[in-house]
Design a protein around this motif. Structure first.
Motif, short mmCIF file in Angstrom:
data_model
loop_
_atom_site.label_atom_id
_atom_site.label_comp_id
_atom_site.label_asym_id
_atom_site.label_seq_id
_atom_site.Cartn_x
_atom_site.Cartn_y
_atom_site.Cartn_z
N HIS A 104 34.40 64.66 -3.22
CA HIS A 104 33.91 63.87 -2.58
C HIS A 104 34.72 62.38 -2.76
O HIS A 104 34.32 61.20 -2.70
CB HIS A 104 32.74 63.03 -2.99
CG HIS A 104 31.85 64.38 -4.14
ND1 HIS A 104 31.49 64.68 -2.31
CD2 HIS A 104 30.57 65.13 -4.64
CE1 HIS A 104 29.91 66.26 -2.85
NE2 HIS A 104 30.48 65.97 -4.40
N ALA A 105 36.38 62.18 -3.02
CA ALA A 105 37.04 61.84 -3.65
C ALA A 105 38.52 62.14 -2.39
O ALA A 105 38.28 63.36 -2.23
CB ALA A 105 37.70 60.93 -4.71
N LEU A 147 31.45 65.51 -11.66
CA LEU A 147 32.57 64.75 -12.31
C LEU A 147 33.10 63.47 -11.65
O LEU A 147 32.83 63.42 -10.83
CB LEU A 147 33.99 65.45 -12.15
CG LEU A 147 34.26 67.45 -12.44
CD1 LEU A 147 33.90 67.96 -11.85
CD2 LEU A 147 35.54 67.43 -12.95
N TRP A 148 33.21 62.40 -12.63
CA TRP A 148 33.07 61.27 -12.17
C TRP A 148 34.10 60.50 -12.72
O TRP A 148 34.85 60.85 -14.03
CB TRP A 148 31.93 60.30 -12.60
CG TRP A 148 30.99 60.57 -12.71
CD1 TRP A 148 30.10 59.70 -11.21
CD2 TRP A 148 29.45 62.02 -13.23
NE1 TRP A 148 28.74 60.32 -11.04
CE2 TRP A 148 28.29 61.36 -11.94
CE3 TRP A 148 29.85 62.16 -13.88
CZ2 TRP A 148 27.35 62.27 -12.23
CZ3 TRP A 148 28.55 63.46 -13.90
CH2 TRP A 148 27.68 62.61 -13.63
N SER A 149 34.93 59.50 -12.21
CA SER A 149 36.05 58.78 -12.80
C SER A 149 35.16 57.47 -14.27
O SER A 149 33.99 57.80 -13.89
CB SER A 149 36.73 57.38 -11.76
OG SER A 149 35.84 56.67 -11.38
N ALA A 150 35.97 57.14 -14.91
CA ALA A 150 35.64 56.16 -15.64
C ALA A 150 34.65 54.81 -14.86
O ALA A 150 33.70 54.42 -15.74
CB ALA A 150 36.70 55.88 -16.70
N GLY A 164 33.03 54.82 -12.59
CA GLY A 164 31.72 55.58 -12.04
C GLY A 164 31.77 56.04 -10.67
O GLY A 164 30.92 56.38 -10.01
N THR A 165 33.16 56.86 -10.21
CA THR A 165 33.05 56.97 -9.19
C THR A 165 32.10 58.44 -9.02
O THR A 165 33.33 58.73 -9.62
CB THR A 165 34.43 57.06 -8.27
OG1 THR A 165 34.58 55.36 -8.03
CG2 THR A 165 34.75 57.91 -6.74
N LEU A 166 31.69 59.17 -8.08
CA LEU A 166 31.61 60.77 -9.05
C LEU A 166 32.93 61.09 -7.74
O LEU A 166 32.74 60.74 -6.45
CB LEU A 166 30.28 61.15 -7.60
CG LEU A 166 30.03 62.14 -7.27
CD1 LEU A 166 29.83 62.88 -8.58
CD2 LEU A 166 28.96 62.39 -6.73
N LEU A 167 34.00 62.13 -8.32
CA LEU A 167 34.74 62.61 -7.94
C LEU A 167 34.40 63.69 -6.57
O LEU A 167 35.65 64.64 -5.91
CB LEU A 167 35.63 62.19 -8.53
CG LEU A 167 36.31 61.43 -9.67
CD1 LEU A 167 37.39 61.57 -10.46
CD2 LEU A 167 36.47 59.82 -8.57
N ALA A 168 33.51 64.65 -7.60
CA ALA A 168 33.59 66.35 -7.36
C ALA A 168 32.25 66.79 -8.29
O ALA A 168 31.46 66.05 -9.14
CB ALA A 168 34.82 67.08 -7.65
#
Lengths: 275, 275
Positions: free
Chosen positions: A222-223, A256-259, A261-265
């Protein structure tokens, strides 16, 4: 590659031959990613994705990767066939096969896309978690090399062999901070591998470690590459849970999110187990 | 096949030719499953699964099915190549390709398994819902034939064009009862198709209908053939939600339960959209 990061060393591929649009790559399992039998499943997912990314015809970046673990990968040499089976304006579909000798050890499909600006929304917000640096790192409970490839810190749930493991018996949720060890800039390859880093959910029900192996794994990115590059080496907040354990198989969903708060996968798998 | 159920009629396949372990089937799109462009994605998933199930070498029953929609399927004839790429003691891995002329319209992988008695648990319980017979059936809001193939009744969320649709703006969850119309005994093929029956989650954010098409769909079957046969024709309680909508694509997770509360299948897809 003596100085390469263990992740990149495991993804080293040499062109072996071409046949029409299909390129065959030669690779080798890496001792730093050894699991119970053969390599950790996440590194196999990553090397299959790498075989598509490095194909001269590759366009865009990965949106979806499905890996089917058809048989155990033996320590040693392997070959990967990578073939673009359809290229459109915004998507490119890949077919991938990992072989050892005549045996198919894994098949995979990947979809590469060209992204563009659109409406944006996140419906699965990042859960709260104490900061990474305030938590203790997992002490590997088994002499498996791949466990040392990730700095893992439990937010909810605990590791097999720990006191907290028994306390979470029957609680399907595992939430952890994950980072490559040594740290490495995040990219789609890293996430494809991290998506398999959760121990099998059936263990929290059984209260013990049993043989289990992933049968099929699908990961959605998702990123995009630029967003991942901005995160440097993470860490990533990741969680996994099961939906049903039944007659020798169970599923496992992960996010899986970044610290920040972005949803990465998001990622989904079905797993074979013994009890 | 004049008297066949529309679902089974759409899954009619004739053997075209064999090449080693690969069998090629000839099929044809069915007007009863027409969508905006070509057939409904769920029926394409089902016919790919059928091509593996009916292969003479098929062993066991389906656990996982991934379909990659590489290009639009045109109304008309198609061929499906079905090949078992690895058969082990408990799993059999399939590679499937749907072609129209020289163009690959879809690729798929399937994993068939032999199930056995083990520990059993459900971590995703069936949500409460009013009984099926107390709710109103969806009136199709568009002249798409496939919408009449399912009796759909909204439990949470509502249909595009309805007053309830605007009231649920931005609420990612859709929960519905689903049944084949006319009713048909449930099986893995039926669930493989039903898993795609949710309208695109981005529409609830945008508050309007926009072009959208599934790129990749993975469905895991958590019930075996005997358990499904005992349910007769359902209905099935099903729900879908998104995790992230970003730069032209979004994901959508789904779960399907029996009326009695058994988790039958979970499913995940990524979707291309315009806004």
């Amino acid at each position: 590659m003596a100085d390469a990061h263990p992740f990149d060393a495991a993804l080293a591929l040499d062109p072996a031959r071409d046949s029409g649009a299909r390129r065959t790559w030669a690779g080798h399992t890496h001792p730093g990613w050894a699991n119970m039998v053969g390599p950790y499943g996440g590194i196999t997912a990553a090397v299959l994705l790498a075989a598509a990314q490095r194909h001269p015809a590759a366009q865009g970046e990965v949106l979806a990767l499905t890996v089917n673990y058809a048989g155990a990968v033996a320590d040693g040499a392997f070959e990967i066939d990578a073939e673009p089976v359809r290229t459109g304006g915004s998507t490119q579909h890949w077919s991938l096969v990992l072989r050892q000798g005549e045996a198919v050890a894994a098949t995979a499909s990947a979809v590469f896309v060209r992204r563009r600006e659109t409406f944006d929304a996140t419906d699965l917000p990042r859960p709260d978690a104490p900061p990474w640096h305030t938590l203790a790192r997992r002490e590997p409970d088994a002499p498996l090399a791949w466990l040392r490839r990730y700095d893992m810190r439990a937010v909810h749930g605990d590791w097999p062999g720990s006191a907290g493991f028994a306390a979470h018996r029957g609680d399907t949720l595992l939430r952890v901070w994950l980072q490559d060890d040594p740290p490495r800039p995040l990219d789609a390859l890293a996430l494809a591998s991290m998506a398999d880093a959760f121990y099998p959910r059936v263990w929290v029900h059984l209260g013990r470690v049993t043989p289990a192996s992933t049968v099929s794994l699908s990961t959605y990115l998702h990123a995009d590459a630029a967003a991942l590059a901005a995160l440097d080496s993470g860490p990533v907040l990741a969680e996994a849970r099961a939906a049903r354990i039944h007659r020798g198989f169970f599923d496992q969903d992960a996010a899986l999110w970044s610290a920040q708060g972005t949803l990465l996968a998001t990622s989904h798998q079905v797993v074979y187990f013994k009890d």
